[in-house]
Motif scaffolding. Structure first.
Motif, PDB file in Angstrom:
ATOM      1  N   TYR A   1      40.986  45.738  36.505  1.00  0.00           N
ATOM      2  CA  TYR A   1      40.901  44.383  37.511  1.00  0.00           C
ATOM      3  C   TYR A   1      40.351  43.390  36.171  1.00  0.00           C
ATOM      4  CZ  TYR A   1      41.559  46.464  41.973  1.00  0.00           C
ATOM      5  OH  TYR A   1      42.223  47.022  42.938  1.00  0.00           O
ATOM      6  N   LEU A   2      39.821  43.833  35.297  1.00  0.00           N
ATOM      7  CA  LEU A   2      39.346  42.811  34.252  1.00  0.00           C
ATOM      8  C   LEU A   2      40.492  42.255  33.420  1.00  0.00           C
ATOM      9  CD1 LEU A   2      36.745  41.259  33.344  1.00  0.00           C
ATOM     10  CD2 LEU A   2      36.480  42.855  31.655  1.00  0.00           C
ATOM     11  N   HIS A   3      41.559  43.099  33.307  1.00  0.00           N
ATOM     12  CA  HIS A   3      42.529  42.757  32.294  1.00  0.00           C
ATOM     13  C   HIS A   3      43.516  41.801  33.048  1.00  0.00           C
ATOM     14  CE1 HIS A   3      46.025  44.665  34.288  1.00  0.00           C
ATOM     15  NE2 HIS A   3      46.779  44.178  33.239  1.00  0.00           N
ATOM     16  N   MET A   4      43.280  41.632  34.382  1.00  0.00           N
ATOM     17  CA  MET A   4      44.372  40.707  35.002  1.00  0.00           C
ATOM     18  C   MET A   4      44.163  39.502  34.609  1.00  0.00           C
ATOM     19  SD  MET A   4      44.430  42.279  39.098  1.00  0.00           S
ATOM     20  CE  MET A   4      45.184  43.708  39.436  1.00  0.00           C
ATOM     21  N   LEU A   5      42.811  38.826  34.288  1.00  0.00           N
ATOM     22  CA  LEU A   5      42.682  37.615  33.897  1.00  0.00           C
ATOM     23  C   LEU A   5      43.360  37.146  32.614  1.00  0.00           C
ATOM     24  CD1 LEU A   5      38.660  37.551  34.785  1.00  0.00           C
ATOM     25  CD2 LEU A   5      40.788  36.525  36.326  1.00  0.00           C
ATOM     26  N   PRO A   6      43.394  37.899  31.583  1.00  0.00           N
ATOM     27  CA  PRO A   6      44.057  37.208  30.181  1.00  0.00           C
ATOM     28  C   PRO A   6      45.524  37.773  30.354  1.00  0.00           C
ATOM     29  CG  PRO A   6      42.732  39.592  29.738  1.00  0.00           C
ATOM     30  CD  PRO A   6      42.418  38.867  31.224  1.00  0.00           C
ATOM     31  N   GLU A   7      45.983  38.510  31.371  1.00  0.00           N
ATOM     32  CA  GLU A   7      47.393  38.559  31.617  1.00  0.00           C
ATOM     33  C   GLU A   7      48.083  37.443  32.218  1.00  0.00           C
ATOM     34  OE1 GLU A   7      49.701  40.626  30.825  1.00  0.00           O
ATOM     35  OE2 GLU A   7      48.385  42.114  29.954  1.00  0.00           O
ATOM     36  N   LEU A   8      47.208  36.424  32.801  1.00  0.00           N
ATOM     37  CA  LEU A   8      47.915  35.230  33.549  1.00  0.00           C
ATOM     38  C   LEU A   8      48.177  34.288  32.223  1.00  0.00           C
ATOM     39  CD1 LEU A   8      44.902  34.536  36.140  1.00  0.00           C
ATOM     40  CD2 LEU A   8      47.173  35.262  36.460  1.00  0.00           C
ATOM     41  N   TYR A   9      47.481  34.401  31.118  1.00  0.00           N
ATOM     42  CA  TYR A   9      47.816  33.807  29.881  1.00  0.00           C
ATOM     43  C   TYR A   9      49.029  34.319  29.173  1.00  0.00           C
ATOM     44  CZ  TYR A   9      47.607  31.794  25.037  1.00  0.00           C
ATOM     45  OH  TYR A   9      47.967  31.153  24.089  1.00  0.00           O
ATOM     46  N   PHE A  10      48.907  35.673  29.142  1.00  0.00           N
ATOM     47  CA  PHE A  10      50.062  36.388  28.442  1.00  0.00           C
ATOM     48  C   PHE A  10      51.463  36.318  29.116  1.00  0.00           C
ATOM     49  CE2 PHE A  10      46.296  39.124  26.698  1.00  0.00           C
ATOM     50  CZ  PHE A  10      46.239  38.093  25.498  1.00  0.00           C
TER      51      PHE A  10
ATOM     52  N   LYS B   1      50.485  27.786  37.220  1.00  0.00           N
ATOM     53  CA  LYS B   1      49.218  27.299  38.110  1.00  0.00           C
ATOM     54  C   LYS B   1      49.174  27.428  39.446  1.00  0.00           C
ATOM     55  CE  LYS B   1      47.476  24.019  34.351  1.00  0.00           C
ATOM     56  NZ  LYS B   1      47.222  22.778  34.117  1.00  0.00           N
ATOM     57  N   GLU B   2      50.271  27.100  40.186  1.00  0.00           N
ATOM     58  CA  GLU B   2      50.196  27.323  41.669  1.00  0.00           C
ATOM     59  C   GLU B   2      49.983  28.690  41.845  1.00  0.00           C
ATOM     60  OE1 GLU B   2      54.447  26.364  40.113  1.00  0.00           O
ATOM     61  OE2 GLU B   2      52.329  25.481  40.038  1.00  0.00           O
ATOM     62  N   ASP B   3      50.510  29.784  41.053  1.00  0.00           N
ATOM     63  CA  ASP B   3      50.586  31.216  41.446  1.00  0.00           C
ATOM     64  C   ASP B   3      49.115  31.887  40.645  1.00  0.00           C
ATOM     65  OD1 ASP B   3      52.921  30.737  42.503  1.00  0.00           O
ATOM     66  OD2 ASP B   3      54.022  31.332  40.756  1.00  0.00           O
TER      67      ASP B   3
ATOM     68  N   SER C   1      45.777  33.107  43.678  1.00  0.00           N
ATOM     69  CA  SER C   1      45.539  34.359  44.381  1.00  0.00           C
ATOM     70  C   SER C   1      45.434  35.629  43.336  1.00  0.00           C
ATOM     71  CB  SER C   1      47.101  34.663  45.123  1.00  0.00           C
ATOM     72  OG  SER C   1      48.069  34.639  44.181  1.00  0.00           O
ATOM     73  N   LYS C   2      45.965  35.529  42.137  1.00  0.00           N
ATOM     74  CA  LYS C   2      45.651  36.448  41.191  1.00  0.00           C
ATOM     75  C   LYS C   2      44.557  36.610  40.632  1.00  0.00           C
ATOM     76  CE  LYS C   2      50.533  36.320  39.949  1.00  0.00           C
ATOM     77  NZ  LYS C   2      51.026  37.612  40.462  1.00  0.00           N
ATOM     78  N   ILE C   3      43.814  35.396  40.716  1.00  0.00           N
ATOM     79  CA  ILE C   3      42.342  35.270  39.784  1.00  0.00           C
ATOM     80  C   ILE C   3      41.356  35.902  41.068  1.00  0.00           C
ATOM     81  CG2 ILE C   3      40.551  33.673  39.711  1.00  0.00           C
ATOM     82  CD1 ILE C   3      42.470  31.988  38.089  1.00  0.00           C
ATOM     83  N   ILE C   4      41.572  35.528  42.351  1.00  0.00           N
ATOM     84  CA  ILE C   4      40.804  36.047  43.443  1.00  0.00           C
ATOM     85  C   ILE C   4      40.894  37.491  43.560  1.00  0.00           C
ATOM     86  CG2 ILE C   4      40.631  36.154  45.783  1.00  0.00           C
ATOM     87  CD1 ILE C   4      41.200  33.121  46.032  1.00  0.00           C
ATOM     88  N   HIS C   5      42.245  38.218  43.436  1.00  0.00           N
ATOM     89  CA  HIS C   5      42.592  39.543  43.496  1.00  0.00           C
ATOM     90  C   HIS C   5      41.513  40.229  42.345  1.00  0.00           C
ATOM     91  CE1 HIS C   5      45.272  42.805  42.981  1.00  0.00           C
ATOM     92  NE2 HIS C   5      44.352  43.426  43.657  1.00  0.00           N
ATOM     93  N   SER C   6      41.698  39.631  41.121  1.00  0.00           N
ATOM     94  CA  SER C   6      41.069  40.372  39.933  1.00  0.00           C
ATOM     95  C   SER C   6      39.606  40.318  40.237  1.00  0.00           C
ATOM     96  CB  SER C   6      41.335  39.540  38.774  1.00  0.00           C
ATOM     97  OG  SER C   6      40.710  40.112  37.556  1.00  0.00           O
ATOM     98  N   ILE C   7      38.880  38.968  40.500  1.00  0.00           N
ATOM     99  CA  ILE C   7      37.666  38.941  40.640  1.00  0.00           C
ATOM    100  C   ILE C   7      37.009  39.643  41.697  1.00  0.00           C
ATOM    101  CG2 ILE C   7      35.763  37.189  40.981  1.00  0.00           C
ATOM    102  CD1 ILE C   7      37.095  35.164  39.351  1.00  0.00           C
ATOM    103  N   CYS C   8      37.423  39.508  42.816  1.00  0.00           N
ATOM    104  CA  CYS C   8      37.088  40.119  44.115  1.00  0.00           C
ATOM    105  C   CYS C   8      37.016  41.793  43.781  1.00  0.00           C
ATOM    106  CB  CYS C   8      37.864  40.024  45.370  1.00  0.00           C
ATOM    107  SG  CYS C   8      37.309  38.355  46.091  1.00  0.00           S
TER     108      CYS C   8
END
Length: 366
Positions: free
Chosen positions: A182-191, A196-198, A201-208
């Motif tokens: 779940y932590l690796h989902m955050l840097p994957e947004l950059y990679f 930005k509009e997508d 939901s992915k950030i909320i999924h990762s953090i929650c």
């Protein structure tokens, strides 16, 4: 010397400048692999081994012995949560980034090239493909730990002797991998260059996901969290299989899988609430009332949110299906009307000129 692009990205005609954003994105798997190898190599040297082992090995064991002459088999180690676990989470986060790139490069990209999907469907395909791999792995690993620990045969183990719940090696490794993923989902947004509009939901999924699992892991709810996560992943596997079938436009199978998805979701939510009430209200509450009630309220709020989101999504899908069906009927009606007019004109053209019905212009001239 030309630098080859790393895994997870298509190669471009020109090599980007070193340390530029495009260079890091194209070669992120290779860069992360080098960072991970630093810890592995450091583990082999005596002077750096204690530092490296903090990131690679599991710590905070409370029982267990290494094999010796007196006890050749030794004793199995059991672990508790501790501060050094965050070092292991960091290392396994690097591993998750590498595995993400490998799956993307050698499985998903090769399959998607043959399917010729649109950008929207390609995004859904990549997302569901990555999550299905993680959910299937986590489900089987969780089920294996549940069977090994005997939580099914003796259900009372979920709350007996709470909060003194040491974990086996696989039990603790399960939670380290969950937190790392779940932590690796955050840097994957950059990679992965997510728009930005997508991202929201992915950030909320990762953090929650990270926060819920971290709270359960820290406050000694590892046993019930293991069971509930394994149940949850069963429902997520079916849900993303349903989404993949929707990407492939298999309408015949979509209806049957939708029914299976709905039944699985209801079963998972009902089983989760039953297990939560039995464990937290009737079991853990006898030891620590405040902690048990706080966990039970949090669990019920989370289940209520998931049910609300599911119902909202189903209503939206139903409205869209009705709208598409109506548009399809209107198109079919127009095509049928046009075909009838064309057939009528063709029939009239085949008749002798005297028998053909006069056109309005000719009738007015007469």
């Amino acid at each position: 010397m030309a630098i080859k692009p790393g895994m997870g990205r298509k190669s471009s005609s020109k090599n980007p400048p070193i340390f530029s954003h495009e260079f890091v994105i194209q070669n992120h798997a290779d860069i992360i692999s080098c960072v991970a190898m630093v810890f592995v190599v450091a583990l082999m040297d005596e002077s750096t081994s204690p530092f490296a082992s903090a990131f690679i090995s599991l710590h905070h064991n409370v029982t267990g012995e290494e094999p010796s002459r007196e006890n050749p088999h030794g004793k199995p180690f059991s672990y508790v949560a501790g501060i050094k676990d965050y070092c292991a989470i960091f290392f396994y986060t690097l591993t998750c980034i590498i595995m993400h790139a490998i799956i993307q490069e050698y499985v998903l990209d090769k399959v998607s090239k043959r399917l010729h999907l649109s950008k929207f469907k390609l995004s859904l395909f990549n997302e569901s493909g990555q999550l299905i791999v993680f959910y299937v792995f986590s489900f089987f690993m969780g089920a294996n730990v549940i069977l090994r620990e005997g939580y099914l045969s003796k259900f009372s183990l979920l709350w007996e002797q709470f909060p003194n719940h040491p974990m086996s090696f696989l039990h603790k490794l399960f939670f380290i991998i969950q937190l790392a993923y779940y932590l690796h989902m955050l840097p994957e947004l950059y990679f992965q260059k997510v728009k930005k509009e997508d991202q929201q939901s992915k950030i909320i999924h990762s953090i929650c996901g990270f926060s819920v699992i971290c709270l359960a892991y820290t406050f000694s709810f590892q046993r019930i969290a293991l069971v509930l996560l394994t149940l949850h992943y069963l429902g997520e596997i079916v849900s993303h299989v349903f989404q993949l079938i929707g990407v492939f436009d298999r309408d015949e199978k979509l209806a049957s899988v939708r029914f299976v998805n709905n039944v699985t979701f209801v079963f998972v939510r009902f089983a989760t609430m039953v297990i939560g009430v039995l464990t937290l209200y009737y079991g853990v509450a006898t030891e620590t009332v405040l902690r048990a009630y706080a966990a039970l309220v949090g669990l019920m709020v989370l289940q209520g949110y998931l049910i609300y989101s599911f119902i909202t999504e189903e209503l939206r899908a139903t409205r869209e299906a009705k709208r598409e069906a109506k548009q399809h009927q209107q198109q079919q009606a127009k095509k049928s009307k046009a075909a009838k007019e064309k057939a009528k004109k063709k029939k009239e053209s085949d008749l002798p000129e005297a028998d053909q019905s006069p056109s309005p212009a000719k009738a007015k001239a007469k």
